[in-house]
Design an enzyme around this catalytic site. Sequence first.
Site, PDB file in Angstrom:
ATOM      1  N   ASP A  93       0.857  -1.193   0.000  1.00 41.46           N
ATOM      2  CA  ASP A  93       0.000   0.000   0.000  1.00 41.46           C
ATOM      3  C   ASP A  93       0.895   1.245   0.000  1.00 41.46           C
ATOM      4  O   ASP A  93       1.822   1.350   0.815  1.00 41.46           O
ATOM      5  CB  ASP A  93      -0.847  -0.056   1.294  1.00 41.46           C
ATOM      6  CG  ASP A  93      -1.961   0.964   1.326  1.00 41.46           C
ATOM      7  OD1 ASP A  93      -2.384   1.422   0.261  1.00 41.46           O
ATOM      8  OD2 ASP A  93      -2.421   1.282   2.453  1.00 41.46           O
ATOM      9  N   ASP A 115       2.952   4.935  -5.518  1.00 33.68           N
ATOM     10  CA  ASP A 115       2.201   6.184  -5.342  1.00 33.68           C
ATOM     11  C   ASP A 115       3.089   7.385  -5.678  1.00 33.68           C
ATOM     12  O   ASP A 115       3.786   7.927  -4.824  1.00 33.68           O
ATOM     13  CB  ASP A 115       1.687   6.272  -3.893  1.00 33.68           C
ATOM     14  CG  ASP A 115       0.850   7.507  -3.678  1.00 33.68           C
ATOM     15  OD1 ASP A 115       0.696   8.303  -4.625  1.00 33.68           O
ATOM     16  OD2 ASP A 115       0.343   7.685  -2.554  1.00 33.68           O
ATOM     17  N   HIS A 189      -7.652  10.007   3.830  1.00 32.19           N
ATOM     18  CA  HIS A 189      -7.210   9.026   4.817  1.00 32.19           C
ATOM     19  C   HIS A 189      -7.523   9.465   6.253  1.00 32.19           C
ATOM     20  O   HIS A 189      -7.655  10.643   6.532  1.00 32.19           O
ATOM     21  CB  HIS A 189      -5.702   8.797   4.684  1.00 32.19           C
ATOM     22  CG  HIS A 189      -5.333   8.109   3.407  1.00 32.19           C
ATOM     23  ND1 HIS A 189      -4.859   8.762   2.311  1.00 32.19           N
ATOM     24  CD2 HIS A 189      -5.414   6.798   3.055  1.00 32.19           C
ATOM     25  CE1 HIS A 189      -4.640   7.899   1.331  1.00 32.19           C
ATOM     26  NE2 HIS A 189      -4.968   6.696   1.758  1.00 32.19           N
ATOM     27  N   GLY A 233      -8.844   5.733   1.242  1.00 36.13           N
ATOM     28  CA  GLY A 233      -9.511   6.583   2.229  1.00 36.13           C
ATOM     29  C   GLY A 233     -10.994   6.319   2.366  1.00 36.13           C
ATOM     30  O   GLY A 233     -11.796   7.245   2.497  1.00 36.13           O
ATOM     31  N   ILE A 276      -9.655   0.098   3.273  1.00 34.66           N
ATOM     32  CA  ILE A 276     -10.181   0.388   4.613  1.00 34.66           C
ATOM     33  C   ILE A 276      -9.133   0.026   5.662  1.00 34.66           C
ATOM     34  O   ILE A 276      -8.699  -1.120   5.754  1.00 34.66           O
ATOM     35  CB  ILE A 276     -11.491  -0.397   4.853  1.00 34.66           C
ATOM     36  CG1 ILE A 276     -12.571   0.124   3.881  1.00 34.66           C
ATOM     37  CG2 ILE A 276     -11.953  -0.263   6.311  1.00 34.66           C
ATOM     38  CD1 ILE A 276     -13.807  -0.735   3.780  1.00 34.66           C
ATOM     39  N   ASP A 277      -8.738   1.012   6.425  1.00 33.16           N
ATOM     40  CA  ASP A 277      -7.771   0.806   7.506  1.00 33.16           C
ATOM     41  C   ASP A 277      -8.290   1.433   8.803  1.00 33.16           C
ATOM     42  O   ASP A 277      -8.390   0.770   9.840  1.00 33.16           O
ATOM     43  CB  ASP A 277      -6.418   1.426   7.098  1.00 33.16           C
ATOM     44  CG  ASP A 277      -5.320   1.157   8.116  1.00 33.16           C
ATOM     45  OD1 ASP A 277      -5.573   0.413   9.083  1.00 33.16           O
ATOM     46  OD2 ASP A 277      -4.213   1.688   7.967  1.00 33.16           O
TER      47      ASP A 277
HETATM   48  O1  G3H Z   1      -3.042   4.923   3.617  1.00 29.71           O
HETATM   49  C1  G3H Z   1      -2.603   4.806   4.756  1.00 29.71           C
HETATM   50  C2  G3H Z   1      -2.920   3.590   5.538  1.00 29.71           C
HETATM   51  O2  G3H Z   1      -4.014   3.823   6.388  1.00 29.71           O
HETATM   52  C3  G3H Z   1      -1.700   3.083   6.261  1.00 29.71           C
HETATM   53  O3  G3H Z   1      -1.366   3.850   7.362  1.00 29.71           O
HETATM   54  O4  G3H Z   1       1.125   4.135   7.129  1.00 29.71           O
HETATM   55  O5  G3H Z   1      -0.010   4.395   9.357  1.00 29.71           O
HETATM   56  O6  G3H Z   1       0.208   2.140   8.311  1.00 29.71           O
HETATM   57  P1  G3H Z   1       0.072   3.624   8.090  1.00 29.71           P
HETATM   58  P1  13P Z   2      -8.842   4.910   5.614  1.00 34.06           P
HETATM   59  O1  13P Z   2      -7.912   5.775   6.417  1.00 34.06           O
HETATM   60  O2  13P Z   2     -10.069   5.652   5.210  1.00 34.06           O
HETATM   61  O3  13P Z   2      -9.161   3.618   6.260  1.00 34.06           O
HETATM   62  O4  13P Z   2      -8.078   4.555   4.231  1.00 34.06           O
HETATM   63  C1  13P Z   2      -7.107   3.550   4.185  1.00 34.06           C
HETATM   64  C2  13P Z   2      -6.336   3.566   2.924  1.00 34.06           C
HETATM   65  O5  13P Z   2      -6.633   4.218   1.955  1.00 34.06           O
HETATM   66  C3  13P Z   2      -5.138   2.709   2.879  1.00 34.06           C
HETATM   67  O6  13P Z   2      -4.422   2.881   1.704  1.00 34.06           O
HETATM   68 ZN    ZN Z   3      -4.468   4.872   0.930  1.00 29.24          ZN
END
Ligand code: G3H
Ligand code: 13P
Ligand code: ZN
Length: 330
Positions: A93, A115, A189, A233, A276-277
């Site tokens: 990701d 990206d 995000h 996001g 979705i995170d």
């Molecule tokens: O797009 C971002 C994701 O939610 C990942 O977040 O870099 O804190 O693991 P992170």
């Molecule tokens: P959210 O922060 O909306 O969950 O998005 C996650 C995301 O886009 C990871 O690449």
């Molecule tokens: Zn993302």
Amino acid sequence: MTNYKDLGLVNSREMFSKAVTGGYAIPAYNFNNMEQLQAIIMACVETKSPVILQVSKGARDYANINILKNMARGATEYAHELGCDIPVVLHLDHGDSFKTAKDCIDNGFSSVMIDGSHFPYEENVALTKQVVEYAHKFDVTVEGELGVLAGIEDDVVAEHSTYTQPEEVIDFVSKTGVDSLAISIGTSHGANKFKPEQCTRNADGVLIPPPLRFDILEEIEKQLPGFPIVLHGSSSVPQVFVKMINDNGGHLENSVGIPEEQLRKAAKSAVCKINIDSDARLAMTATVRRVFNEKPGEFDPRKYLGPARAALKEMYMEKNINVLGSANHA
Ligand code: G3H
Ligand code: 13P
Ligand code: ZN
């Protein structure tokens, strides 16, 4: 060099073509630890959904790529043990460089995102093309991005979103050879996707965010008929978890996400991957906080991570069935 096929993984090509024609989206859930991964696999097996397991740069730093690779192998074996060999993709990701993408491909990832959206257009094209050329040698699929989401993407912070320009998409896809394209149509995000002044309030004082730019999505679909589109996001920031966090000693303010009906509408279009995170972070945090609050003497991690895992599983199942429409498409 580890080939993803030896880990029981697949790339995203067939998954996406079925999702585009079938009018649903594949869930792309981020994971950083065992409980999240177990919940994702349990939910996707139980709903018979294909799944993309996403690893961010932050997850790599947190968990180690060797451990993550072997967790993905464990995930496919676990799905088999649970009785359903769902298709599983291991995806990088927000890959930030050729080196990061190559490192993941060499370590058994079946899909990578590069990206370059925050670079000038020609630089984005050149970087994305370089990753595609390497990835395709190993039949690894590549996601590129055009347009910038507001919020934080790893270390890159964007104050405002820059919507994807539909007139650029054909040129970008043909010059780079990407397999899917992440676009910016108003998602962002994190758990605070919109500033309160961008929203209206309903009768109960709940923030209602501005709608996504479906007009831009439709224009992109016209330019690239049938091409797989990705939405980042896309957490809906369930207010039940926000309340549970705040009722148990947390402090989240003005947290607002993308309404589920808008995600459902997107999933029926060319959007075939929804990321979705944050919702998982909220579900886990809410559950752990509640256990700590209700049982201050508890100090066995299994007694709070176990309930968090159960809450996650329930949330993922709900999303597969009612939001993404991916259930029964494994
Ligand atoms: O797009 C971002 C994701 O939610 C990942 O977040 O870099 O804190 O693991 P992170
Ligand atoms: P959210 O922060 O909306 O969950 O998005 C996650 C995301 O886009 C990871 O690449
Ligand atoms: Zn993302």
